[in-house]
Design a protein around this motif. Sequence first.
Motif, mmCIF file in Angstrom:
data_model
loop_
_atom_site.group_PDB
_atom_site.id
_atom_site.type_symbol
_atom_site.label_atom_id
_atom_site.label_comp_id
_atom_site.label_asym_id
_atom_site.label_seq_id
_atom_site.Cartn_x
_atom_site.Cartn_y
_atom_site.Cartn_z
ATOM 1 N N ARG A 1 28.204 39.978 39.911
ATOM 2 C CA ARG A 1 27.138 40.722 39.255
ATOM 3 C C ARG A 1 25.864 39.897 39.080
ATOM 4 O O ARG A 1 24.756 40.424 39.141
ATOM 5 N N GLY B 1 28.881 45.286 39.520
ATOM 6 C CA GLY B 1 27.912 45.379 38.431
ATOM 7 C C GLY B 1 26.582 45.990 38.827
ATOM 8 O O GLY B 1 25.534 45.607 38.303
ATOM 9 N N VAL B 2 26.603 46.954 39.739
ATOM 10 C CA VAL B 2 25.375 47.648 40.131
ATOM 11 C C VAL B 2 25.003 48.656 39.037
ATOM 12 O O VAL B 2 25.792 49.541 38.718
ATOM 13 N N ASN C 1 43.598 42.602 39.052
ATOM 14 C CA ASN C 1 43.185 41.199 38.953
ATOM 15 C C ASN C 1 44.373 40.277 38.742
ATOM 16 O O ASN C 1 45.285 40.586 37.976
ATOM 17 N N LEU C 2 44.352 39.150 39.420
ATOM 18 C CA LEU C 2 45.359 38.114 39.187
ATOM 19 C C LEU C 2 44.651 36.889 38.649
ATOM 20 O O LEU C 2 43.631 36.475 39.205
ATOM 21 N N LEU D 1 42.132 45.682 32.148
ATOM 22 C CA LEU D 1 42.965 45.706 30.954
ATOM 23 C C LEU D 1 42.123 45.910 29.697
ATOM 24 O O LEU D 1 41.042 45.338 29.567
ATOM 25 N N ASP E 1 37.204 37.676 44.249
ATOM 26 C CA ASP E 1 36.431 38.203 43.129
ATOM 27 C C ASP E 1 35.321 37.230 42.718
ATOM 28 O O ASP E 1 35.430 36.033 42.977
ATOM 29 N N GLU F 1 39.229 49.476 40.558
ATOM 30 C CA GLU F 1 39.705 48.242 39.925
ATOM 31 C C GLU F 1 40.366 48.579 38.595
ATOM 32 O O GLU F 1 39.802 49.300 37.769
ATOM 33 N N ILE G 1 49.943 35.338 29.907
ATOM 34 C CA ILE G 1 49.316 36.049 31.014
ATOM 35 C C ILE G 1 50.347 36.519 32.049
ATOM 36 O O ILE G 1 50.147 37.554 32.693
ATOM 37 N N ILE H 1 41.905 37.139 27.677
ATOM 38 C CA ILE H 1 42.559 36.685 28.914
ATOM 39 C C ILE H 1 42.636 35.149 28.977
ATOM 40 O O ILE H 1 43.706 34.607 29.261
HETATM 41 P P1 C2E Z 1 36.090 41.158 36.803
HETATM 42 O O1 C2E Z 1 37.406 41.166 37.471
HETATM 43 O O2 C2E Z 1 34.952 40.544 37.547
HETATM 44 O O3 C2E Z 1 35.783 42.667 36.406
HETATM 45 C C1 C2E Z 1 34.515 43.257 36.423
HETATM 46 C C2 C2E Z 1 33.917 43.310 35.027
HETATM 47 O O4 C2E Z 1 32.587 43.801 35.095
HETATM 48 C C3 C2E Z 1 34.660 44.263 34.088
HETATM 49 O O5 C2E Z 1 34.557 43.721 32.772
HETATM 50 C C4 C2E Z 1 33.814 45.528 34.179
HETATM 51 O O6 C2E Z 1 33.972 46.403 33.070
HETATM 52 C C5 C2E Z 1 32.443 44.928 34.236
HETATM 53 N N1 C2E Z 1 31.453 45.810 34.851
HETATM 54 C C6 C2E Z 1 31.632 46.749 35.808
HETATM 55 N N2 C2E Z 1 30.472 47.337 36.159
HETATM 56 C C7 C2E Z 1 29.516 46.761 35.400
HETATM 57 C C8 C2E Z 1 28.083 46.945 35.305
HETATM 58 O O7 C2E Z 1 27.460 47.756 35.991
HETATM 59 N N3 C2E Z 1 27.433 46.146 34.405
HETATM 60 C C9 C2E Z 1 28.091 45.239 33.624
HETATM 61 N N4 C2E Z 1 27.367 44.515 32.749
HETATM 62 N N5 C2E Z 1 29.429 45.022 33.704
HETATM 63 C C10 C2E Z 1 30.128 45.782 34.579
HETATM 64 P P2 C2E Z 1 35.823 43.687 31.787
HETATM 65 O O8 C2E Z 1 36.651 44.915 31.955
HETATM 66 O O9 C2E Z 1 35.293 43.360 30.428
HETATM 67 O O10 C2E Z 1 36.663 42.461 32.326
HETATM 68 C C11 C2E Z 1 36.127 41.166 32.310
HETATM 69 C C12 C2E Z 1 36.976 40.202 33.095
HETATM 70 O O11 C2E Z 1 38.261 40.066 32.477
HETATM 71 C C13 C2E Z 1 37.279 40.678 34.526
HETATM 72 O O12 C2E Z 1 36.192 40.382 35.388
HETATM 73 C C14 C2E Z 1 38.516 39.873 34.830
HETATM 74 O O13 C2E Z 1 38.172 38.560 35.186
HETATM 75 C C15 C2E Z 1 39.214 39.848 33.485
HETATM 76 N N6 C2E Z 1 40.250 40.894 33.464
HETATM 77 C C16 C2E Z 1 40.174 42.205 33.111
HETATM 78 N N7 C2E Z 1 41.371 42.818 33.250
HETATM 79 C C17 C2E Z 1 42.237 41.883 33.731
HETATM 80 C C18 C2E Z 1 43.630 41.875 34.093
HETATM 81 O O14 C2E Z 1 44.332 42.905 34.045
HETATM 82 N N8 C2E Z 1 44.151 40.682 34.512
HETATM 83 C C19 C2E Z 1 43.396 39.543 34.612
HETATM 84 N N9 C2E Z 1 43.991 38.406 35.049
HETATM 85 N N10 C2E Z 1 42.098 39.514 34.305
HETATM 86 C C20 C2E Z 1 41.510 40.655 33.866
#
Ligand code: C2E
Length: 292
Positions: A204, A238-239, A118-119, A62, A180, A59, A87, A78
């Motif tokens: 998660r 989020g495992v 991600n969109l 950003l 998602d 995945e 966006i 975001i």
């Molecule tokens: P998401 O798409 O559900 O991404 C998964 C989030 O869970 C990511 O947070 C990731 O770093 C985090 N994560 C992964 N494994 C674990 C784990 O074991 N434990 C915990 N506590 N967290 C974990 P991140 O990178 O902070 O992104 C948060 C959200 O921001 C994303 O949720 C997504 O909705 C959005 N996002 C991030 N990058 C983009 C992007 O390029 N475009 C868009 N539209 N949204 C984005």
Amino acid sequence: YSKRRGRYIYPRYKPEMNKRNNELMTIQSDLYRALERNEFSVVYQPKVSFSNGRILGAESLLRWKHQTLGMISPATFIPMAEDNGLIEAIGEWVLATAATQSKFWQLDGLPSFLLAVNLSGRQLQEDGLLDTVRSIIRTSGIDPTLLELEVTETFLMQDIDHSLSLLHELKSIGIRLALDDFGTGYSSLNYLSRLPVDTLKIDRSFVVDLEESKERYNLVRNVIRMSHDLGMQVVAEGVETQTQFELLKSLNCDEVQGYFISPPVSPDKFRMLLENQPLIDNNYNLALPAFA
Ligand code: C2E
Ligand code: MG
Ligand code: MG
Ligand code: MG
């Protein structure tokens, strides 16, 4: 005197709130310049097969490093970018950057994997989305069957007919679709069966509750069974622990994504992960333990 009294009435509380508000205002206005200032980057988090520990996908996530405030969470900026319309440009940049990176890895002979981007709901409402996706596929040279777009339930529910036709058009380009954060919205099972999605990502929050509650465990078991009946792959998000890993594996979940395997990492580190597969062996030893 009044200053002093103010401090006693609102000890530490008010100044901090003001500081946070000021920060949010700075973030909001600086977001307009982040792209041209080159402050964005993309990190990659592997999605690994429960059965053999190999990387099936990654995945793209950003990251924004603000010049004075440091790293800003996408959860903060975001939603702002969705409100002010940025966006669309930012999302296009992420897709182009990740697709190009993936093509470089492929040209360099590294093992292939499904690249997920991600969109946001707002991007799915743009008229030009299909053209944008097609043009980025052409420019980057990425094989469309190695590209997956992650969409959330909340957007899909807003206008089901429009969503369905858009998703079918995206599928016709040859790319894959993932749902998602599954479980955080309100989609009915009946509705799910009509969606042309290939993958379902269990949020998660369900993974965290697996060990705590028998009801949640049963629910996740049923979601996995149902997804398989519908021909979908299931990814657990989020495992973080070995117990969660073992429970999901015993429930026939297909792929694992989370800190237990690896956090999102820079392109350099992701290359090392690609070169060190399987990432986890049958005794739960990690290939690169320092990463987790
Ligand atoms: P998401 O798409 O559900 O991404 C998964 C989030 O869970 C990511 O947070 C990731 O770093 C985090 N994560 C992964 N494994 C674990 C784990 O074991 N434990 C915990 N506590 N967290 C974990 P991140 O990178 O902070 O992104 C948060 C959200 O921001 C994303 O949720 C997504 O909705 C959005 N996002 C991030 N990058 C983009 C992007 O390029 N475009 C868009 N539209 N949204 C984005
Ligand atoms: Mg996602
Ligand atoms: Mg997610
Ligand atoms: Mg999530």
